[in-house]
Design a protein around this motif. Structure first.
Motif, PDB file in Angstrom:
ATOM      1  N   LYS A   4       0.841  -1.198   0.000  1.00 40.28           N
ATOM      2  CA  LYS A   4       0.000   0.000   0.000  1.00 40.28           C
ATOM      3  C   LYS A   4       0.874   1.245   0.000  1.00 40.28           C
ATOM      4  N   THR A   5       0.504   2.201  -0.819  1.00 41.80           N
ATOM      5  CA  THR A   5       1.166   3.492  -0.791  1.00 41.80           C
ATOM      6  C   THR A   5       0.148   4.526  -0.348  1.00 41.80           C
ATOM      7  N   GLN A   6       0.570   5.392   0.529  1.00 41.91           N
ATOM      8  CA  GLN A   6      -0.303   6.448   1.030  1.00 41.91           C
ATOM      9  C   GLN A   6      -0.621   7.405  -0.112  1.00 41.91           C
ATOM     10  N   VAL A   7      -1.904   7.651  -0.317  1.00 45.35           N
ATOM     11  CA  VAL A   7      -2.339   8.563  -1.363  1.00 45.35           C
ATOM     12  C   VAL A   7      -2.220   9.986  -0.838  1.00 45.35           C
ATOM     13  N   LYS A   8      -1.478  10.800  -1.555  1.00 49.61           N
ATOM     14  CA  LYS A   8      -1.278  12.196  -1.162  1.00 49.61           C
ATOM     15  C   LYS A   8      -2.550  12.987  -1.450  1.00 49.61           C
ATOM     16  N   THR A   9      -3.022  13.745  -0.474  1.00 48.89           N
ATOM     17  CA  THR A   9      -4.240  14.535  -0.669  1.00 48.89           C
ATOM     18  C   THR A   9      -4.012  16.030  -0.492  1.00 48.89           C
ATOM     19  N   PHE A  10      -2.791  16.421  -0.091  1.00 53.14           N
ATOM     20  CA  PHE A  10      -2.508  17.839   0.065  1.00 53.14           C
ATOM     21  C   PHE A  10      -1.014  18.064  -0.070  1.00 53.14           C
ATOM     22  N   PRO A  11      -0.575  19.107  -0.695  1.00 53.34           N
ATOM     23  CA  PRO A  11      -1.366  19.976  -1.559  1.00 53.34           C
ATOM     24  C   PRO A  11      -1.656  19.270  -2.868  1.00 53.34           C
ATOM     25  N   ALA A  12      -2.605  19.789  -3.584  1.00 52.37           N
ATOM     26  CA  ALA A  12      -2.955  19.230  -4.891  1.00 52.37           C
ATOM     27  C   ALA A  12      -1.805  19.468  -5.852  1.00 52.37           C
ATOM     28  N   PRO A  13      -1.627  18.585  -6.840  1.00 52.32           N
ATOM     29  CA  PRO A  13      -0.617  18.852  -7.875  1.00 52.32           C
ATOM     30  C   PRO A  13      -0.921  20.180  -8.570  1.00 52.32           C
TER      31      PRO A  13
END
Length: 177
Positions: A4-13
């Motif tokens: 599992k890889t942590q999904v980045k939610t901040f900041p947006a690309p």
């Protein structure tokens, strides 16, 4: 099994960056408070539909209709919360695996659950949503994000109403098979 890889939610690309007058720390705090609530909302929706589909017994029609109505109400809260996260510069839920990373409401994979037990579990899960909404509301207020607080108040109203309906419906229901 894939790691599992942590999904980045901040900041947006950069391509999804949204201007806001909130500081980056405020926007991140709100994003991190609301996204797990969205994941739990998806989990509660799925559990409610699961119970809707797998009901049996003398109250089938009434419970079936009630749970279908509740599922629709629950799902209707996802888009407003997700759009608030995007409006303040964060990103939100991307997949079922992302939901599973963030959810704290447990899945329910039992083959058979007595209708009274279904109602009890849904009362507890809606109570959990209420608690998470109140916590996220405090974060949003503390970060000057009053519109997110407003959206969360609607989510709170719905969850409290579902708890009430489930509680009143469950009175006298025997929770054993």
């Amino acid at each position: 099994m894939a790691e599992k890889t942590q999904v980045k939610t901040f900041p947006a690309p950069e391509e999804l960056a949204t201007p806001t007058d909130l500081s980056p720390d405020e926007a991140q705090a709100v994003t991190e408070a609301v996204n797990p609530l969205i994941a739990d909302t998806f989990a509660l929706y799925t559990k409610t539909k699961n119970f809707h589909w797998h009901l049996s017994g003398s109250h089938f029609r009434d419970y079936h209709l009630l749970l279908d109505e509740h599922a629709e109400q629950i799902l209707a809260t996802v888009d407003p919360m997700s759009e608030r996260v995007r409006k303040i510069g964060g990103t939100t839920i991307r997949s079922i695996s992302h939901i599973s990373e963030l959810q704290s409401i447990e899945d329910d994979n039992e083959e058979y659950v007595h209708p009274g037990e279904m109602l009890r579990r849904l009362i507890e899960d809606n109570r959990h949503i209420v608690q998470k909404v109140r916590s996220a509301h405090e974060v949003a207020d503390g970060c000057r994000d009053y519109k997110t607080s407003d959206v969360l108040e609607d989510v709170l109203e719905g969850a409290e109403e579902r708890m009430w309906f489930l509680y009143e419906t469950s009175k006298g229901e025997n929770n054993t098979a």
